[in-house]
Design a protein around this motif. Structure first.
Motif, PDB file in Angstrom:
ATOM      1  N   ALA A  80      -9.053   1.394   3.681  1.00 20.25           N
ATOM      2  CA  ALA A  80      -9.902   2.561   3.479  1.00 20.25           C
ATOM      3  C   ALA A  80     -10.828   2.736   4.676  1.00 20.25           C
ATOM      4  O   ALA A  80     -11.349   1.769   5.221  1.00 20.25           O
ATOM      5  CB  ALA A  80     -10.707   2.409   2.196  1.00 20.25           C
ATOM      6  N   ILE A  83       0.859  -1.183   0.000  1.00 20.63           N
ATOM      7  CA  ILE A  83       0.000   0.000   0.000  1.00 20.63           C
ATOM      8  C   ILE A  83       0.894   1.231   0.000  1.00 20.63           C
ATOM      9  O   ILE A  83       1.820   1.334   0.790  1.00 20.63           O
ATOM     10  CB  ILE A  83      -0.917   0.048   1.238  1.00 20.63           C
ATOM     11  CG1 ILE A  83      -1.893  -1.114   1.263  1.00 20.63           C
ATOM     12  CG2 ILE A  83      -1.649   1.375   1.344  1.00 20.63           C
ATOM     13  CD1 ILE A  83      -2.999  -1.024   0.241  1.00 20.63           C
ATOM     14  N   LEU A  95      -3.777   4.445  -0.926  1.00 24.62           N
ATOM     15  CA  LEU A  95      -4.719   5.089  -0.023  1.00 24.62           C
ATOM     16  C   LEU A  95      -4.367   6.562   0.045  1.00 24.62           C
ATOM     17  O   LEU A  95      -3.195   6.934   0.080  1.00 24.62           O
ATOM     18  CB  LEU A  95      -4.639   4.499   1.392  1.00 24.62           C
ATOM     19  CG  LEU A  95      -5.193   3.094   1.585  1.00 24.62           C
ATOM     20  CD1 LEU A  95      -4.924   2.618   3.013  1.00 24.62           C
ATOM     21  CD2 LEU A  95      -6.682   3.053   1.282  1.00 24.62           C
ATOM     22  N   GLN A  96      -5.383   7.387   0.054  1.00 22.87           N
ATOM     23  CA  GLN A  96      -5.184   8.819   0.208  1.00 22.87           C
ATOM     24  C   GLN A  96      -5.314   9.155   1.688  1.00 22.87           C
ATOM     25  O   GLN A  96      -6.302   8.802   2.332  1.00 22.87           O
ATOM     26  CB  GLN A  96      -6.224   9.581  -0.606  1.00 22.87           C
ATOM     27  CG  GLN A  96      -6.061  11.079  -0.551  1.00 22.87           C
ATOM     28  CD  GLN A  96      -7.053  11.782  -1.454  1.00 22.87           C
ATOM     29  OE1 GLN A  96      -7.587  11.194  -2.392  1.00 22.87           O
ATOM     30  NE2 GLN A  96      -7.305  13.044  -1.177  1.00 22.87           N
ATOM     31  N   PHE A 120      -8.047   7.654   6.049  1.00 21.44           N
ATOM     32  CA  PHE A 120      -7.572   7.009   4.823  1.00 21.44           C
ATOM     33  C   PHE A 120      -8.771   6.670   3.947  1.00 21.44           C
ATOM     34  O   PHE A 120      -9.734   6.064   4.420  1.00 21.44           O
ATOM     35  CB  PHE A 120      -6.772   5.752   5.149  1.00 21.44           C
ATOM     36  CG  PHE A 120      -5.517   6.049   5.915  1.00 21.44           C
ATOM     37  CD1 PHE A 120      -4.434   6.647   5.302  1.00 21.44           C
ATOM     38  CD2 PHE A 120      -5.431   5.763   7.265  1.00 21.44           C
ATOM     39  CE1 PHE A 120      -3.287   6.955   6.010  1.00 21.44           C
ATOM     40  CE2 PHE A 120      -4.289   6.052   7.987  1.00 21.44           C
ATOM     41  CZ  PHE A 120      -3.216   6.649   7.358  1.00 21.44           C
ATOM     42  N   GLU A 168     -10.145   5.694  -0.373  1.00 21.33           N
ATOM     43  CA  GLU A 168      -9.751   5.307  -1.719  1.00 21.33           C
ATOM     44  C   GLU A 168      -9.358   6.596  -2.439  1.00 21.33           C
ATOM     45  O   GLU A 168     -10.049   7.605  -2.320  1.00 21.33           O
ATOM     46  CB  GLU A 168     -10.906   4.626  -2.449  1.00 21.33           C
ATOM     47  CG  GLU A 168     -11.314   3.295  -1.853  1.00 21.33           C
ATOM     48  CD  GLU A 168     -10.249   2.213  -1.986  1.00 21.33           C
ATOM     49  OE1 GLU A 168      -9.473   2.245  -2.970  1.00 21.33           O
ATOM     50  OE2 GLU A 168     -10.181   1.354  -1.100  1.00 21.33           O
ATOM     51  N   LEU A 228       0.833   5.443   0.333  1.00 19.53           N
ATOM     52  CA  LEU A 228       0.017   6.546   0.809  1.00 19.53           C
ATOM     53  C   LEU A 228       0.273   7.783  -0.032  1.00 19.53           C
ATOM     54  O   LEU A 228       1.410   8.077  -0.381  1.00 19.53           O
ATOM     55  CB  LEU A 228       0.353   6.866   2.269  1.00 19.53           C
ATOM     56  CG  LEU A 228       0.113   5.762   3.287  1.00 19.53           C
ATOM     57  CD1 LEU A 228       0.583   6.218   4.669  1.00 19.53           C
ATOM     58  CD2 LEU A 228      -1.345   5.366   3.316  1.00 19.53           C
ATOM     59  N   TYR A 269      -3.292  -0.669   7.269  1.00 17.81           N
ATOM     60  CA  TYR A 269      -4.322   0.321   6.975  1.00 17.81           C
ATOM     61  C   TYR A 269      -5.266  -0.227   5.925  1.00 17.81           C
ATOM     62  O   TYR A 269      -4.882  -1.057   5.107  1.00 17.81           O
ATOM     63  CB  TYR A 269      -3.718   1.598   6.379  1.00 17.81           C
ATOM     64  CG  TYR A 269      -2.833   2.387   7.298  1.00 17.81           C
ATOM     65  CD1 TYR A 269      -3.224   2.688   8.593  1.00 17.81           C
ATOM     66  CD2 TYR A 269      -1.623   2.880   6.851  1.00 17.81           C
ATOM     67  CE1 TYR A 269      -2.415   3.441   9.421  1.00 17.81           C
ATOM     68  CE2 TYR A 269      -0.816   3.638   7.672  1.00 17.81           C
ATOM     69  CZ  TYR A 269      -1.218   3.911   8.952  1.00 17.81           C
ATOM     70  OH  TYR A 269      -0.423   4.669   9.766  1.00 17.81           O
TER      71      TYR A 269
END
Length: 128
Positions: free
Chosen positions: A37, A4, A81-82, A58, A60, A6, A35
């Motif tokens: 979403a 993942i 993940l944003q 966090f 999508e 970030l 983490y």
């Protein structure tokens, strides 16, 4: 996905954002967790200087450049993940009402990209 990455959307480069993204990236290894979403991560207090940002939500990614989406289909898969900085009130709202509800409020206020560290909360005193 096996990995993942970030991402964080800010109006312009700000050192606090780089430092907090580093903290968020190191947290899973340090805490032995992962983490996904709609998870939230408090970062140990407010930023200061008039800011009430104190946690990440966090989500999508909504700001993923098109060429990065190719990585989601490679082997090994890489997910994104944003990390959206949120206020103390917003974090409490996410815990009590749900992170998806908070994401909706942040999107409506156009705060999925953080314009500045002392932005107002999307949560009012009445809790919405």
């Amino acid at each position: 996905p096996a990995n993942i990455e970030l991402i964080l959307g800010i109006g312009q480069h700000q050192h606090w954002a780089s430092n907090l993204l580093k903290l968020a990236a190191e947290y899973p290894s340090a805490q032995g967790t992962f983490y996904a979403a709609h998870h939230t991560l408090p970062f140990g207090g407010e930023l200061g200087d008039g800011s009430s940002l104190s946690a990440f939500l966090f989500i999508e990614p909504r700001i993923l450049p098109p060429n990065l989406s190719d990585w989601m289909h490679r082997d090994p898969k890489i997910g994104f993940l944003q990390a959206v900085p949120i206020t103390t009130k917003e974090h409490a709202f996410a815990v009590s009402k749900g992170s998806k509800e908070l994401e909706t409020l942040l999107a409506k206020a156009e705060f999925l990209i953080t314009p500045y560290a002392n932005r107002p909360s999307v949560v009012t005193a009445s809790g919405t």
